[in-house]
Design a protein around this motif. Structure first.
Motif, PDB file in Angstrom:
ATOM      1  N   ASP A  17       0.821  -1.218   0.000  1.00 15.76           N
ATOM      2  CA  ASP A  17       0.000   0.000   0.000  1.00 15.76           C
ATOM      3  C   ASP A  17       0.855   1.268   0.000  1.00 15.76           C
ATOM      4  O   ASP A  17       0.326   2.373  -0.165  1.00 15.76           O
ATOM      5  N   ASP A  18       2.182   1.139   0.156  1.00 10.74           N
ATOM      6  CA  ASP A  18       3.057   2.300  -0.065  1.00 10.74           C
ATOM      7  C   ASP A  18       2.830   2.873  -1.456  1.00 10.74           C
ATOM      8  O   ASP A  18       3.006   4.082  -1.680  1.00 10.74           O
ATOM      9  N   PHE A  19       2.480   2.002  -2.384  1.00  7.64           N
ATOM     10  CA  PHE A  19       2.319   2.452  -3.774  1.00  7.64           C
ATOM     11  C   PHE A  19       1.145   3.420  -3.923  1.00  7.64           C
ATOM     12  O   PHE A  19       1.128   4.219  -4.860  1.00  7.64           O
ATOM     13  N   ASP A  20       0.178   3.364  -3.014  1.00 12.02           N
ATOM     14  CA  ASP A  20      -0.913   4.348  -3.038  1.00 12.02           C
ATOM     15  C   ASP A  20      -0.362   5.756  -2.810  1.00 12.02           C
ATOM     16  O   ASP A  20      -0.825   6.723  -3.425  1.00 12.02           O
ATOM     17  N   ILE A  21       0.622   5.865  -1.916  1.00  9.00           N
ATOM     18  CA  ILE A  21       1.273   7.157  -1.673  1.00  9.00           C
ATOM     19  C   ILE A  21       2.054   7.586  -2.911  1.00  9.00           C
ATOM     20  O   ILE A  21       2.013   8.751  -3.321  1.00  9.00           O
ATOM     21  N   LEU A  50       3.000  11.046  -7.762  1.00  2.00           N
ATOM     22  CA  LEU A  50       3.154  11.151  -9.214  1.00  2.00           C
ATOM     23  C   LEU A  50       2.056  12.018  -9.831  1.00  2.00           C
ATOM     24  O   LEU A  50       2.322  12.805 -10.747  1.00  2.00           O
ATOM     25  N   GLN A  51       0.839  11.888  -9.335  1.00  2.00           N
ATOM     26  CA  GLN A  51      -0.260  12.710  -9.841  1.00  2.00           C
ATOM     27  C   GLN A  51       0.017  14.194  -9.581  1.00  2.00           C
ATOM     28  O   GLN A  51      -0.186  15.032 -10.458  1.00  2.00           O
ATOM     29  N   GLU A  52       0.490  14.493  -8.378  1.00  4.96           N
ATOM     30  CA  GLU A  52       0.782  15.889  -8.035  1.00  4.96           C
ATOM     31  C   GLU A  52       1.956  16.422  -8.857  1.00  4.96           C
ATOM     32  O   GLU A  52       1.945  17.569  -9.313  1.00  4.96           O
ATOM     33  N   GLU A  56       9.886   9.934 -15.793  1.00  3.80           N
ATOM     34  CA  GLU A  56       9.893  11.265 -16.412  1.00  3.80           C
ATOM     35  C   GLU A  56       8.480  11.544 -16.913  1.00  3.80           C
ATOM     36  O   GLU A  56       8.060  11.033 -17.948  1.00  3.80           O
ATOM     37  N   LEU A  57       7.746  12.343 -16.155  1.00 10.52           N
ATOM     38  CA  LEU A  57       6.341  12.605 -16.472  1.00 10.52           C
ATOM     39  C   LEU A  57       6.241  13.655 -17.568  1.00 10.52           C
ATOM     40  O   LEU A  57       6.907  14.686 -17.524  1.00 10.52           O
ATOM     41  N   THR A  58       5.386  13.384 -18.551  1.00 10.43           N
ATOM     42  CA  THR A  58       5.212  14.322 -19.660  1.00 10.43           C
ATOM     43  C   THR A  58       3.809  14.915 -19.717  1.00 10.43           C
ATOM     44  O   THR A  58       3.558  15.826 -20.497  1.00 10.43           O
ATOM     45  N   GLY A  59       2.876  14.415 -18.915  1.00 13.54           N
ATOM     46  CA  GLY A  59       1.526  14.970 -18.910  1.00 13.54           C
ATOM     47  C   GLY A  59       0.483  13.912 -18.640  1.00 13.54           C
ATOM     48  O   GLY A  59       0.766  12.838 -18.115  1.00 13.54           O
TER      49      GLY A  59
END
Length: 297
Positions: free
Chosen positions: A10-14, A19-21, A78-81
């Motif tokens: 459940d760490d992955f929920d954090i 990542l969303q933020e 690497e987040l692109t959108g």
């Protein structure tokens, strides 16, 4: 995570929230995230912060290279959108051991914190106390971040990391997951074999068998097929998996007369699998439109 993190998944929920933020932020540095999976949990931190000495993120990333022998799977995200509500970006596999050493060698000192409020920010020494209360002029406290003593030095380190990733060849995600799955089973087989070799005398309660506990991490993640594959890789004629009445865990047991000098048995692909692979290579192009059954991992 499902191939390596047996406990505290459940760490992955954090991580998902982080990542969303991060994806919603405009700065490129904010959208480059280091992520790792270990047997008991996961971690998700900005790359920038990991390369700043004495920050929480830097110390956490170093800890598992210095203090434990855990299997750590590390990646840069690497987040692109976003597209239709889903995060988009690039995922880079890292060699945690090599990356950890680069963090130790190349991190930049950071003696100050920027306290960020809704209407601005102010700086203060990193060791000085702050309580996160609203500021009369700057409004609500939002977060704080470490500031490098030499911003250009940090920028240079991050650019060098980016250039090293650009040299990597594109990967196949499904093949990567399959490799992680196969490696997990083979690693456990090798551990059990080496442990069997190291035993000096039978250690079962009645002293008639040699026994080695299966890793709790492996047992937690393993399916019935995984257990069967592990069984087939262990080179013992008298092998059995069993629980002990007076001990926790699941054990591999072999008769005290068994030859324990053997190494892990390599499993060859089944005849059926080899025939299927041959058919795929020789099939005419028009059959490429048929749907292939996905490999189960």
């Amino acid at each position: 995570m499902r191939q390596n993190t047996a406990f505290y998944q459940d760490d992955f929920d954090i991580d998902k929230r982080i990542l969303q933020e991060a994806a919603a932020r405009p700065g490129a540095e904010d959208r480059k995230i280091l992520w790792f999976s270990r047997p008991s949990g996961t971690c998700c931190v900005r790359e920038r912060d990991v390369f700043l000495k004495d920050t929480r993120q830097h110390n956490t990333w170093r800890f598992y290279g210095e203090q434990t022998r855990d299997i750590v799977l590390a990646y840069l995200v690497e987040l692109t959108g976003k597209e239709d509500g889903k995060l988009k970006g690039n995922l880079y596999e890292l060699d945690y051991g090599q990356h950890f050493r680069r963090v130790v060698e190349k991190s930049v000192p950071a003696d100050n914190y920027a306290l960020i409020y809704e209407h601005g920010e102010r700086k203060q020494p990193a060791g000085q106390y702050f309580d996160g209360n609203p500021d009369p002029q700057l409004g609500k406290f939002e977060c704080f971040e470490a500031q490098p003593n030499d911003p250009e030095a940090l920028r240079g380190v991050l650019m060098e990391e980016q250039r090293s990733r650009e040299k990597l060849r594109p990967g196949d995600f499904k093949a990567h997951i399959t490799m992680l799955h196969d490696n997990r089973i083979e690693r456990e087989a090798r551990r059990v074999v080496e442990k069997m070799k190291s035993l000096q005398e039978p250690n079962s309660p009645d002293k008639t068998h040699f026994m080695v506990e299966l890793s709790p991490y492996f047992v937690r993640l393993a399916t019935e097929k995984d257990a069967d594959r592990l069984f087939s890789m262990l080179p013992y004629k008298t092998l059995a998996f069993s629980k002990s009445k007076d001990r926790f865990g699941t054990y591999a047991l072999i008769d005290k007369g068994e030859d324990r000098s053997k190494d892990v048995r390599k499993i060859r692909p089944s005849v059926r699998a080899q025939l299927a692979a041959g058919k795929e290579k020789t099939a005419p192009k028009k059959t490429a439109k048929t749907r292939q059954k996905e490999m189960e991992v």
